[in-house]
Design an enzyme around this catalytic site. Structure first.
Site, short mmCIF file in Angstrom:
data_model
loop_
_atom_site.label_atom_id
_atom_site.label_comp_id
_atom_site.label_asym_id
_atom_site.label_seq_id
_atom_site.Cartn_x
_atom_site.Cartn_y
_atom_site.Cartn_z
N HIS A 369 43.81 65.92 70.10
CA HIS A 369 44.40 67.02 70.69
C HIS A 369 43.25 68.31 70.96
CE1 HIS A 369 48.54 65.56 70.70
NE2 HIS A 369 48.09 64.90 69.71
N LYS A 560 51.66 81.86 73.83
CA LYS A 560 50.91 80.78 73.22
C LYS A 560 50.27 81.27 72.06
CE LYS A 560 48.52 80.15 76.96
NZ LYS A 560 48.24 79.17 77.57
N ARG A 561 49.81 80.41 71.15
CA ARG A 561 49.06 80.80 69.81
C ARG A 561 47.91 81.71 70.05
NH1 ARG A 561 50.42 78.50 64.53
NH2 ARG A 561 48.67 79.84 63.91
N LYS A 566 41.74 81.03 74.18
CA LYS A 566 43.04 80.87 75.04
C LYS A 566 42.78 82.42 75.97
CE LYS A 566 45.88 78.11 72.19
NZ LYS A 566 46.28 77.17 72.62
N THR A 668 50.96 72.63 77.67
CA THR A 668 52.22 72.10 77.91
C THR A 668 52.93 73.27 78.22
OG1 THR A 668 52.59 72.40 75.52
CG2 THR A 668 52.08 70.11 76.32
N LYS A 672 55.74 74.15 81.37
CA LYS A 672 56.84 74.44 81.55
C LYS A 672 57.23 75.66 82.68
CE LYS A 672 56.85 73.14 76.55
NZ LYS A 672 56.27 73.48 75.23
C1 26W Z 1 43.64 70.97 60.61
C2 26W Z 1 44.13 71.99 61.43
C3 26W Z 1 44.60 71.80 62.87
C4 26W Z 1 45.96 71.75 63.07
C5 26W Z 1 46.51 71.66 64.39
C6 26W Z 1 43.84 71.43 63.72
C7 26W Z 1 44.21 71.21 65.26
C8 26W Z 1 45.63 71.27 65.31
C9 26W Z 1 46.17 70.79 66.62
C10 26W Z 1 45.36 69.81 67.20
C11 26W Z 1 46.00 72.16 67.69
C12 26W Z 1 46.82 71.96 68.96
O1 26W Z 1 48.09 72.01 68.65
N1 26W Z 1 46.35 71.34 69.90
C13 26W Z 1 47.26 71.37 70.97
O2 26W Z 1 47.78 70.34 71.41
C14 26W Z 1 48.63 70.46 72.52
C15 26W Z 1 49.24 68.99 72.87
O3 26W Z 1 48.51 67.84 73.14
C16 26W Z 1 47.65 70.56 73.59
O4 26W Z 1 48.41 70.82 74.81
C17 26W Z 1 46.67 71.69 73.71
O5 26W Z 1 45.78 72.14 74.52
C18 26W Z 1 46.11 71.73 72.19
O6 26W Z 1 45.43 73.13 72.11
#
Ligand code: 26W
Length: 839
Positions: A369, A560-561, A566, A668, A672
């Protein structure tokens, strides 16, 4: 609008009519909560409605689970450290076709469904995109009738609540389980020991085989809590199984009797801390031991449960395993599931290594992701060895065999082996979790076409060269039930009146809207719906921030976060430029704009928190400037979460998807917004590229450097100063910040932000600024052409069909999981004259 659903599925001795619902609600208030309406709290009333809904879910759940127990189908197991479910009541009513009846029942009791829905707390067991995607996938899996389990952690505390105090983010613990959670059922009968620490003894059995025995480990129990995940307009109800930690030993009496009370309970408390709280980082690894404990806790309980179910249905016919279980790893966070399954098959079930390994690679799929280097998980060999000694051994052996394979493909290419090794030998030896996930999976996918391409061009290029067939793309999607049918009742009924309600189950049907795109009355109603969606949001924002907004402005939204890639900062700089334009030329032709920003920053992410402060200070200044505030306002909405998104997204006209090209894997939120008739203002990044492909270049605003262009600029050296010198407006925007115009009395407050973009500008804010300004001007002009904008809005919805998570899940089901739907017919055991048919 008839949202009468096919009645073939009305399998229940609990009636689906308003009268039956009313009875259930009163029964639950009395017999489950022991309250009469007079003394019932608002939460009691919400609970009694919730129980009346879940009762009607449970019957289908039982039907579904019994059917699966009978058919023993191949199941999908979706492993994720995050499930960002949000609220359940509204979604349950929509999926069970109970919404209107419930509204009527409550009206007759003098209650209001909308108000009761506002009482429910969000299940915020996730950070952002990854967690919400998992939730959308559960809705689509059940709606498509695919047998599936979601496996996660039942955190006592979900994602923190965000308070804005004097413009700054303050984190408040999310005590979401303080009040009863009516949607979960404790399943203490499903509990498994999870072990940590200790050491491994290698024995040689009499038959010469080697046996590894794990000694002296500490143990904690994982207890299951199940939440039914009902599909839409179907009988199939799948399960979300969340694990909660329970100390293996209750109370250490020796310590207690020896008067060491703290020691007596300490072990119990620490072990139960494992599932205490969700890590609030969404793009940088914490590296904390507790996070590793959480990840292993999830995978060990889950793998034991999956093996237990397999053996219950198929005994030890291990050759069937990968044809009865498809396990999807939601990023690397649950990647330890691979060595854990190896441990169970080799150490507990005595399978040969090779056989066990083939089962693993045939069973696991891994979804990446993010390409952000800081988000790619690595664990030091030291920490892995001390916490999970047997797994470190297994990972070494997996890597040994994998390196042999690489050597076979590329004899003598040590560099390539070092690059591909699961063990990073440089500096502090560490385990590359992404490499382990790739080696242990038969399919690896990215989440949007551009991302999947960049993934095989960069972080996994060596792996893609060696096993090209292993890599694929699964472009994300969102569930149309929550994100249109539920979040936007106005637009849903307008659409259904125009083209029928099939779109809720088959979103490609939205294309039929192109047949009415020129219908004047439809177009007028379309504009009214969007206008009316703004009103409740304006009330919410006034309530939460005191800022008063006007619906007669373009709602320009970025939610978004908070993260530098971003580029919420780019949006903020544009707002300052717009403000300066208004100040200098009060007669300038401008589109009155309401800019709305919302998002949480990881607590330790100081730059993101400083950007939140800058946004709030800009808002304070421009919203109180009489010269400009009728043409430009800015609001930072606190505590962005799923239930807030459901109010903000339907009210938006312009959707800000302005990440640095190559950084946002998919996005995503962008889907939406398009689904709710907002026009995308975006870079060619993530799924924006595919939204352009679907809606057409006349119905989207694209700007900025592309990912390949930025790669070249990075390689050839990028100096943001050149872009600043070229742009007078940019200089003046930066100067306004520099001279503390937004931080009177706090000189240099935002210096760190200016320094980061003036010198390094890692995310090319300066390089894309002028292109963005132009695109925003075009958007403002287009918005003033009401008919043009209406057409663009309708076509965005009409052409959003492919962004349904149903399409995404169908792709996973055929290309990665090879699973088939199981029809849950309505032949139910419950016949109407059952004594309990208490309606
Ligand atoms: C280890 C810490 C950590 C926690 C969560 C690292 C990375 C993440 C996630 C991968 C971050 C995340 O939410 N990524 C997002 O995933 C979405 C679903 O596929 C994508 O639409 C977003 O572009 C992406 O940033």
């Amino acid at each position: 609008m008839s949202n009468k659903l096919s009645d073939s599925w009305q399998v229940s001795c609990r009636g689906f009519d308003a009268e039956s619902l009313k009875k259930s609600i009163l029964n639950n208030l009395e017999y489950r909560l022991g309250k009469g309406m007079k003394r019932a709290t608002e939460y009691d009333k919400y609970l009694s409605v919730a129980y009346s809904v879940i009762e009607r879910m449970l019957e289908k759940w039982i039907l579904t689970q019994d059917k699966h127990g009978e058919v023993k189908p191949k199941r999908v197991y979706y492993l994720s450290m995050e499930f960002l479910m949000g609220r359940t009541l509204g979604n349950g009513l929509i999926n069970l076709g109970l919404y209107d009846q419930c509204q009527q029942a409550l009206q007759e009791m003098g209650l209001d469904l909308e108000e009761l829905r506002e009482i429910e707390v969000d299940a915020a067991l996730g950070n952002g995109g990854l967690g919400r995607l998992a939730a959308c996938f559960l809705d689509s899996l059940a709606t498509l009738g695919l047998p599936a389990f979601g496996y996660g952690i039942r955190y006592d505390y979900g994602l923190f609540h965000q308070k804005i105090i004097d413009g700054r983010q303050v984190e408040i613990p999310d005590r979401w389980l303080t009040l009863t959670n009516p949607w979960e059922i404790a399943r203490p009968e499903y509990q498994y020991p999870v072990r940590f620490g200790g050491y491994i003894e290698h024995q040689i059995e009499r038959n010469g085989t080697r046996k590894s025995v794990w000694h002296d480990s500490e143990e904690v129990y994982a207890i299951a809590y199940d939440t039914p995940t009902p599909g839409y307009d179907t009988n199939s109800v799948n399960t979300l199984r969340l694990w909660s930690a329970k100390s293996s030993e209750d109370f250490n009496l020796q310590d207690f009797n020896s008067g060491d009370y703290f020691a007596a309970v300490n072990k119990k408390v620490t072990s139960e801390n494992i599932t205490k709280v969700l890590y609030p980082d969404d793009s940088s690894k914490s590296g904390r031991e507790l996070r590793l404990r959480q990840e292993y806790f999830l995978v060990s309980a889950t793998m034991q449960d999956i093996v237990f179910r397999f053996k219950r249905e198929h005994g030890t016919q291990w050759k069937l395993f990968s044809s009865k279980a498809a396990i999807q790893l939601n990023d690397t966070h649950p990647a330890l599931a691979i060595p854990e399954l190896m441990r169970i098959l080799v150490d507990d079930e005595d399978l040969k290594w090779e056989r066990a390994w083939n089962i693993c690679t045939d069973t696991f799929g891994y979804t990446n992701h993010t390409l952000l280097p800081e988000a790619l998980e690595t664990w030091s060999v030291d920490i892995m060895e001390s916490l999970l000694p047997r797994h470190m051994e297994i990972i070494y052996l997996i890597n040994h065999n994998f390196m042999k394979e690489v050597m076979r493909y590329y004899p003598g290419q040590i560099d390539r082996m070092r690059r591909m090794s699961i063990i990073n030998e440089e500096g502090l030896k560490s385990v590359r979790m992404a490499h382990l996930a790739v080696a242990g999976s038969h399919k690896v996918n990215g989440v949007a076409a551009l991302h999947s391409q960049l993934m095989t061009d960069t972080i996994f290029s060596d792996f893609a060269a060696m096993s090209p067939g292993k890599f694929t793309n699964m472009t994300n999607g969102v569930t149309p039930r929550r994100w249109l049918r539920k979040a936007n009742l106005g637009l849903s009924s307008l659409i259904t009146d125009a083209i029928g309600n099939e779109w809720v189950k088959d979103l490609t049907k939205l294309r039929d809207l192109e047949n009415v795109v020129n219908d004047a009355q439809f177009r007028q109603q379309w504009r009214e719906v969007k206008h009316n969606c703004k009103l409740p949001l304006i009330d919410l924002i006034q309530h939460d921030t005191g800022i008063i907004l006007s619906p007669f402005t373009m709602f320009d939204v970025q939610v978004k976060r908070m993260h530098e890639y971003k580029r919420q900062l780019l949006f903020a700089l544009f707002i300052i430029a717009e403000y300066l334009r208004l100040k200098e030329d009060p007669n300038a032709i401008v589109t009155p704009r309401t800019c709305i920003i919302a998002g949480k920053a990881a607590p330790a992410y100081h730059m993101a928190k400083l950007i939140i402060l800058l946004i709030n200070r800009i808002a304070d200044t421009i919203n109180n400037d009489i010269d400009t505030r009728d043409f430009l306002r800015l609001a930072f909405v606190p505590n962005y979460r799923v239930s807030a998104a459901e109010k903000i997204i339907p009210a938006a006209n312009l959707s800000e998807q302005i990440s640095t090209a190559g950084k946002e894997a998919s996005g995503t939120g962008n889907m939406k917004f398009a689904l709710n008739g907002a026009i995308t203002m975006g870079t060619l990044d993530g799924a924006n590229v595919e939204i352009l492909g679907e809606v057409g270049k006349d119905n989207i605003f694209i700007f900025g450097h592309t990912a390949p262009e930025l790669m070249t600029m990075r390689r050839e050296g990028y100096d943001p100063q050149t872009y600043i010198e070229e742009s007078e407006i940019l200089q003046r925007v930066l100067h306004l910040i520099d001279c503390d115009f937004f931080s009177p009395g706090e000189p240099g407050l935002f210096r760190p932000i200016l320094d980061s973009i003036r010198h390094h500008d890692e995310y090319f804010v300066m390089a894309d600024f002028m292109k963005y300004l132009k695109a925003q001007d075009d958007a403002g002009t287009a918005y003033r052409d009401v008919e043009k904008w209406t057409t663009m809005s309708i076509l965005n919805v009409a052409r959003s069909g492919v962004f349904s998570s149903d399409r995404t899940i169908n792709e996973y089901a055929t290309e990665i999981w090879d699973v088939k739907p199981v029809l849950i017919s309505s032949e139910n055991e419950c016949n109407k004259n059952c004594p309990w048919s208490c309606g």
